[in-house]
Design a protein around this motif. Structure first.
Motif, mmCIF file in Angstrom:
data_model
loop_
_atom_site.group_PDB
_atom_site.id
_atom_site.type_symbol
_atom_site.label_atom_id
_atom_site.label_comp_id
_atom_site.label_asym_id
_atom_site.label_seq_id
_atom_site.Cartn_x
_atom_site.Cartn_y
_atom_site.Cartn_z
ATOM 1 N N ASP A 19 0.823 -1.203 0.000
ATOM 2 C CA ASP A 19 0.000 0.000 0.000
ATOM 3 C C ASP A 19 0.855 1.250 0.000
ATOM 4 O O ASP A 19 0.626 2.196 -0.745
ATOM 5 N N ARG A 20 1.879 1.204 0.856
ATOM 6 C CA ARG A 20 2.743 2.363 0.959
ATOM 7 C C ARG A 20 3.531 2.584 -0.324
ATOM 8 O O ARG A 20 3.694 3.719 -0.785
ATOM 9 N N LEU A 21 4.027 1.499 -0.878
ATOM 10 C CA LEU A 21 4.784 1.615 -2.119
ATOM 11 C C LEU A 21 3.881 2.176 -3.221
ATOM 12 O O LEU A 21 4.280 3.076 -3.970
ATOM 13 N N GLY A 22 2.646 1.646 -3.255
ATOM 14 C CA GLY A 22 1.665 2.140 -4.217
ATOM 15 C C GLY A 22 1.445 3.626 -4.049
ATOM 16 O O GLY A 22 1.397 4.394 -5.007
ATOM 17 N N GLN A 23 1.362 4.055 -2.776
ATOM 18 C CA GLN A 23 1.158 5.470 -2.480
ATOM 19 C C GLN A 23 2.252 6.327 -3.099
ATOM 20 O O GLN A 23 2.000 7.383 -3.668
ATOM 21 N N VAL A 24 3.486 5.833 -2.993
ATOM 22 C CA VAL A 24 4.626 6.559 -3.566
ATOM 23 C C VAL A 24 4.482 6.650 -5.080
ATOM 24 O O VAL A 24 4.618 7.726 -5.684
ATOM 25 N N PHE A 25 4.181 5.491 -5.680
ATOM 26 C CA PHE A 25 4.043 5.470 -7.125
ATOM 27 C C PHE A 25 2.953 6.441 -7.571
ATOM 28 O O PHE A 25 3.134 7.228 -8.505
ATOM 29 N N ILE A 26 1.824 6.360 -6.910
ATOM 30 C CA ILE A 26 0.704 7.225 -7.260
ATOM 31 C C ILE A 26 1.124 8.683 -7.192
ATOM 32 O O ILE A 26 0.865 9.479 -8.102
ATOM 33 N N ASN A 27 1.805 9.046 -6.107
ATOM 34 C CA ASN A 27 2.232 10.422 -5.925
ATOM 35 C C ASN A 27 3.118 10.882 -7.066
ATOM 36 O O ASN A 27 2.916 11.963 -7.632
ATOM 37 N N VAL A 28 4.075 10.027 -7.412
ATOM 38 C CA VAL A 28 5.018 10.403 -8.459
ATOM 39 C C VAL A 28 4.274 10.579 -9.791
ATOM 40 O O VAL A 28 4.482 11.550 -10.525
ATOM 41 N N ILE A 29 3.350 9.625 -10.068
ATOM 42 C CA ILE A 29 2.623 9.692 -11.339
ATOM 43 C C ILE A 29 1.729 10.931 -11.378
ATOM 44 O O ILE A 29 1.668 11.659 -12.364
ATOM 45 N N ARG A 30 1.098 11.212 -10.240
ATOM 46 C CA ARG A 30 0.218 12.382 -10.202
ATOM 47 C C ARG A 30 0.998 13.665 -10.403
ATOM 48 O O ARG A 30 0.535 14.608 -11.045
ATOM 49 N N ASN A 31 2.214 13.691 -9.821
ATOM 50 C CA ASN A 31 3.060 14.859 -10.010
ATOM 51 C C ASN A 31 3.334 15.074 -11.492
ATOM 52 O O ASN A 31 3.247 16.192 -12.001
ATOM 53 N N ALA A 32 3.659 13.989 -12.168
ATOM 54 C CA ALA A 32 3.937 14.091 -13.598
ATOM 55 C C ALA A 32 2.701 14.615 -14.328
ATOM 56 O O ALA A 32 2.780 15.489 -15.200
ATOM 57 N N GLN A 33 1.590 14.086 -13.906
ATOM 58 C CA GLN A 33 0.320 14.495 -14.531
ATOM 59 C C GLN A 33 0.079 15.985 -14.307
ATOM 60 O O GLN A 33 -0.317 16.716 -15.200
ATOM 61 N N LYS A 34 0.362 16.437 -13.093
ATOM 62 C CA LYS A 34 0.071 17.821 -12.746
ATOM 63 C C LYS A 34 1.061 18.779 -13.385
ATOM 64 O O LYS A 34 0.714 19.826 -13.896
ATOM 65 N N TYR A 35 2.329 18.441 -13.301
ATOM 66 C CA TYR A 35 3.326 19.455 -13.596
ATOM 67 C C TYR A 35 3.940 19.331 -14.974
ATOM 68 O O TYR A 35 4.676 20.214 -15.393
ATOM 69 N N CYS A 36 3.732 18.208 -15.677
ATOM 70 C CA CYS A 36 4.380 18.067 -16.978
ATOM 71 C C CYS A 36 3.770 19.070 -17.949
ATOM 72 O O CYS A 36 2.547 19.108 -18.160
ATOM 73 N N GLU A 37 4.646 19.901 -18.513
ATOM 74 C CA GLU A 37 4.122 20.992 -19.337
ATOM 75 C C GLU A 37 4.228 20.708 -20.823
ATOM 76 O O GLU A 37 4.030 21.586 -21.664
ATOM 77 N N ALA A 38 4.573 19.482 -21.133
ATOM 78 C CA ALA A 38 4.700 19.162 -22.569
ATOM 79 C C ALA A 38 3.350 19.193 -23.255
ATOM 80 O O ALA A 38 2.304 19.084 -22.588
ATOM 81 N N GLU A 39 3.366 19.323 -24.578
ATOM 82 C CA GLU A 39 2.098 19.361 -25.308
ATOM 83 C C GLU A 39 1.360 18.039 -25.192
ATOM 84 O O GLU A 39 0.166 17.998 -24.914
ATOM 85 N N SER A 40 2.101 16.976 -25.412
ATOM 86 C CA SER A 40 1.490 15.664 -25.186
ATOM 87 C C SER A 40 2.300 14.953 -24.091
ATOM 88 O O SER A 40 3.321 14.344 -24.349
ATOM 89 N N PRO A 41 1.875 15.188 -22.867
ATOM 90 C CA PRO A 41 2.660 14.660 -21.738
ATOM 91 C C PRO A 41 2.807 13.132 -21.780
ATOM 92 O O PRO A 41 1.834 12.429 -22.092
ATOM 93 N N LYS A 42 3.970 12.741 -21.498
ATOM 94 C CA LYS A 42 4.252 11.314 -21.607
ATOM 95 C C LYS A 42 5.144 10.917 -20.416
ATOM 96 O O LYS A 42 6.078 11.627 -20.042
ATOM 97 N N LEU A 43 4.853 9.805 -19.799
ATOM 98 C CA LEU A 43 5.663 9.313 -18.673
ATOM 99 C C LEU A 43 6.158 7.920 -19.012
ATOM 100 O O LEU A 43 5.352 7.024 -19.294
#
Lengths: 894, 95
Positions: free
Chosen positions: A783-807
């Motif tokens: 659960d905790r590891l998942g929490q970390v992953f989720i956070n990192v992915i959400r950050n990318a989602q929020k802050y990635c300024e590319a035209e077509s954001p890709k992770l």
């Protein structure tokens, strides 16, 4: 004279001997009770030195004077000079003797030269050889005086029988008082007192005869001077060589004679006594020699031409009918002889038993004999008693062999010359640090060979030991090896010839071999101690026992003396100090008593070293130094330990300093954190308050506005709740109170679930790419590891300024851990902010984000809890995070 | 291990004591020289020294030496307490 007077004589002798026993016994008792008040008088010490004046002085000096005029004075001038010059040599010798606990002249010489036993044995043997004629001389004089006094015919049979009786009687007396107790200080209070009394007796006797002769027979001093002028010794006819040589010889003898060493150094109770003796003993000698010439002159006048001048002291009173005076004179001679024999026998027996018997006994008893104290004492005493008997027997045998014919003076001088051979080695040892053991052995050997060859063996007369042929033509026919004319120098007096060659070649050999040889360490140590004695020792080796612990001393004493004896000793000393209980104060007096007591069992040096180890010594012997060396090693070890400890302390201090800095930093961080938290809380609270006020106070609000404002309030409340949730979460993580639920799963599944959760309910499109190798099994809190992953992915989602954001998610695996890299195609994070983003409340652009800025801080906390890490991964083109996950969460992470 | 430098000038008492020690030390040498004077005496011929005179000469030296020695030793003993340092300092001077 008749048998009756012979019996009377024997009775007087016996009474006198019993009187001496009484004196010796009383002195011993007094000393045992610690009261030896009389013994502490310098006078007693001075009188005990008079053992120098033997029967040779008492009878022989007159004979000497009758034959050779004033030459006899040399025998007393030499010692007088030595005593006058006490400051130069004797003072040092006595100091060394006391501080090194020297027991005999052999001990002195062997101690100086590295405690060499060969040297000790050599000196002992030579001392025995040198002293034997002297003892024979005493037996002879007692025997002849006995015969003369009793008027018995001088048949050889009765004489030798008397000599044997005298020898036996002296042996008994010596054994009784010389070996009554074993005291390693070798002090014999009883004997010293007895010889002091004998000194008075012989002085008084000789003075009485002298006074009788000067004022009884002659008409006072002027008449005596006249008689001298008219006698055959009227003029000074002494050869210069003999005069100077004999003064030298007698001066050497008083330093080297075993019996003189015994009374002067070993029996010395107090160094200060030497000062008194330095004038009082010459005075004694002067008085002893004062009436010699008058007696000789009057004897030559009165007695028939054939009379033996050696017996004038006895025959003059007898011839004039003064039997009482004759009896006194006989007692004087008897005293002189007995005191010499007793002291010489004690000194020689000490040497024989310490340096010959004990080493042999210890080496034959498998080395375990020394540990049994009682055993050793018995053996030492027995060997001393036997040695005394042997020494006296040797004297008797010499007397028998030599036939008792030689003049007393010449026998005495033969002995003097023998012991004078010790002089170079003794003086060199005290004043010259370069003197070595080999040098000493060489010198003594040369000296004694020459003495025996030139003086001792020829003294028996031609064809007894040395053939007359040899005497006349030299060894192997070499004329320059003639015993009495070495190197072809003829015409010298045989005695001076021997003294000159033996002493000078002895000294030369000693000096040259010392120069060429190299001393052993112990020799050098002892040499330094002897030569620099005044810098090393205190005036008298007393203990300063302030620091000593009685209890430790008690423990040690019990081990050596036996529990009972030690307790008795301690209790007695405590009582003497006026203390109740069994432990006395460890003052100097007590320590001296204790040390003396101990040395009887284990030897002086050992006892001294043992006490000094506990007390901290005042004077140093070699054993002390060895012990000191031992202690030094311990101290060095201790200091190295200290060094280690101080290093350790320094290290600890450094660590503490670092910890302190960290704590300060943490405290600052906490302050920052608090202010940040308050700030974060205040913003939503302000809007909540503002809008709730509007809702409360404005009555004309449209429904739409109301709903809008309520929505804002609700959103802010949600934001607050989330902030508080995050804070709580972080708090829990930071305090380590989080409980982890470890499960096993495939990494891919965890990642899939995280992506799904993160992307759900968001309008923005984020394309997620994953590397294929994701079938990795991990064991961690999913659960905790998942929490970390989720956070990192959400950050990318929020802050990635590319035209077509890709992770893109890249998974690499090594032995210990799995690396999960999240790389987007955005602008990345500037270098200076890369470390900051993991701090609490850190946001790159607060406008855009709705979060409180705690996400990455929480992630880092979680990953550290899980035994992994999360870090910014620079140089990947966009923003990139690397999550490090261990395969198996270590238990320590809990 | 050199001892610390000693003071060159001493107080009067110590100075006296040093000179007393000098006297004690020199007396036996004086005695030796005087007692070796008989070496110079002729042993033959008409100018021989008589034994009576020789006796007086030798015993007179003896007596004077004993008295001088006794007096100096007594003076030395009376000076008591500080002798230890004295002896040590003196020894250094000798060696």
């Amino acid at each position: 004279m008749n048998v009756g007077s012979l019996n009377a004589l024997i009775a007087v002798c016996l009474i006198y001997v019993i009187f001496l026993f009484g004196v010796a016994f009383a002195a011993e008792r007094a000393a045992m009770r610690g009261k030896g008040g009389l013994l502490k008088l310098p006078l007693v010490y001075t009188l005990s030195l008079s053992v120098y004046c033997t029967a040779w002085t008492f009878y022989g000096a007159v004979g000497y004077a009758a034959r050779s005029g004033l030459e006899y004075l040399t025998i007393y001038i030499g010692p007088s000079l030595v005593l006058f010059g006490w400051w130069w040599g004797l003072r040092k010798m006595v100091r060394i003797g006391r501080s090194q606990r020297i027991t005999s002249i052999a001990d002195m010489i062997s101690s100086r030269y590295g405690k060499s036993n060969i040297l000790a044995v050599g000196v002992t043997v030579l001392a025995v050889i040198g002293t034997t004629p002297y003892i024979a001389l005493q037996l002879q004089s007692v025997t002849t005086s006995f015969a003369v006094f009793s008027g018995a015919p001088e048949s050889p049979g009765t004489l030798t029988a008397t000599a044997l009786w005298v020898a036996a009687g002296l042996a008994v007396f010596t054994i009784l008082f010389g070996t009554r107790n074993l005291d390693a200080n070798e002090r014999h209070y009883g004997v010293v007192m007895a010889i002091a009394v004998e000194a008075i007796v012989k002085l008084f006797a000789l003075l009485a005869v002298g006074v009788f002769v000067v004022w009884g027979i002659a008409d006072g001093p002027s008449d005596i001077l006249n008689r001298i002028d008219n006698s055959k010794i009227a003029n000074w006819e002494i050869q210069g060589g003999r005069w100077a040589g004999l003064i030298f010889l007698s001066a050497a003898a008083i330093l080297c004679l075993p019996r003189m060493f015994q009374v002067m150094v070993v029996e010395n109770e107090n160094e200060d006594h030497l000062r008194t003796a330095s004038w009082a003993f010459p005075a004694y000698l002067m008085i002893m020699s004062l009436f010699v010439v008058p007696i000789a002159v009057v004897g030559l006048d009165l007695l028939p031409a054939g009379a033996n001048p050696d017996l004038f002291v006895l025959t003059l009173p007898l011839a004039t009918g003064n039997e009482g005076l004759a009896m006194l004179s006989f007692l004087g001679g008897f005293s002189s002889a007995t005191s010499m024999v007793i002291v010489a026998a004690i000194a020689l027996s000490t040497m024989v038993s310490n340096h010959i018997v004990m080493p042999i006994w210890l080496s034959t008893s498998d080395g375990n004999g020394a540990t049994i104290s009682g055993d050793v004492r018995g053996v030492v005493l027995m060997s001393r008693r036997i040695s005394i008997v042997v020494v006296l027997l040797l004297g008797y045998i010499y007397y028998r062999v030599s036939g008792g014919g030689t003049a007393l003076a010449s026998i005495g001088l033969i002995s003097f010359t023998a012991v004078a051979q010790f002089l170079p080695v003794l003086v060199g040892g005290i004043f010259w640090r370069g003197a070595t053991r080999l040098g000493a052995i060489a010198g003594l050997t040369v000296g004694f060979v020459l003495w025996a060859y030139c003086l001792f063996l020829p003294s028996f007369g031609p064809d007894v030991v040395l053939s007359s042929n040899l005497l006349e033509y030299g060894l192997f026919g070499f004329s320059w090896l003639r015993p009495q004319a070495l190197f072809g120098i003829t015409g010298l007096d045989p005695l001076i010839h021997t003294v000159f060659w033996s002493i000078s070649l002895n000294t030369l050999a000693f000096f040259l071999v010392s120069l060429l040889s190299f001393p052993e360490p112990l020799e050098r140590l002892q040499g330094a101690q002897f030569v620099n004695i005044f810098e090393h020792s205190s005036r008298t080796p007393t203990w300063s026992g302030g620091v000593a612990k009685s209890e430790e001393l008690m423990v040690m004493a019990q081990r050596i003396l036996g529990a009972r004896e030690a307790q008795v000793l301690f209790a007695r000393e405590a009582e003497r100090q006026g203390l109740s209980g069994v432990l006395p104060e460890p003052n100097a007096a007590f320590l001296q008593v204790l040390e003396r007591e101990l040395s009887g069992s284990v030897g002086a040096a050992t006892a001294h070293a043992m006490v000094s180890q506990i007390v901290g010594g005042a004077s140093v012997s070699v054993q002390d130094l060895m012990a000191v060396a031992n202690e030094t090693a311990q101290i060095m070890e201790y200091s190295s330990q200290l060094e280690v400890k101080s290093d350790e302390l320094e290290r600890t201090a450094r660590q503490l300093r670092r910890a302190n800095e960290k704590l300060l930093q943490v405290s600052e961080q906490k302050d920052d954190f608090l202010s940040q938290v308050s700030h974060e809380l205040r913003t939503p609270m302000t809007s909540v308050r503002a809008f709730s006020e509007i809702l409360r106070d404005s009555e004309k609000l449209s429904e739409e506005d109301k709903r809008r404002y309520s929505g804002i309030i609700y959103n802010e409340a949600v934001r607050l709740t989330r902030l508080l949730d995050d804070l709580l979460d972080l708090n829990v993580l930071e305090n380590g109170r989080v409980s982890l639920h470890t499960q096993e799963a495939v990494l891919k599944e965890v990642l899939d679930h995280a992506i799904e959760t993160a992307l759900s309910g968001s309008e923005a499109k984020l394309k997620v790419e994953r590397s294929k190798s994701a079938l990795i099994l991990i064991e961690t809190d999913l659960d905790r590891l998942g929490q970390v992953f989720i956070n990192v992915i959400r950050n990318a989602q929020k802050y990635c300024e590319a035209e077509s954001p890709k992770l893109s998610i890249v998974i690499t695996e090594d032995v210990e851990q799995v690396l999960v890299d999240f790389i987007d195609n955005g602008t990345g994070i500037p270098h200076e902010a890369q470390e900051m983003i993991f701090d609490k409340f850190a946001r790159m652009n607060p406008q855009k984000a709705g979060g409180a800025g705690l996400g990455l801080a929480i992630c880092r906390e979680i990953m550290q809890r899980l035994g992994g890490d999360i870090a910014y991964l620079p140089g990947q083109g966009g923003t990139a995070f690397r999550v490090t996950v261990p395969h198996r969460m270590r238990m320590a992470a809990q | 291990m050199r001892p610390p430098a000693q003071t060159v000038f001493l107080e009067r008492q110590t100075y006296r004591r040093r000179r007393l020690i000098d006297l004690i030390k020199i007396l036996p040498l004086i005695g030796l020289v005087l007692w070796l004077v008989p070496l110079l005496w002729p042993t033959e011929g008409a100018e021989q020294v008589s034994s009576a005179n020789a006796t007086i000469y030798i015993f007179a030296i003896w007596f004077v030496l004993i008295v001088a020695k006794a007096l100096s030793v007594n003076a030395f003993n009376a000076g008591g307490s500080q002798k230890d340092d004295e002896l040590k300092g003196d020894e250094r001077g000798q060696s």
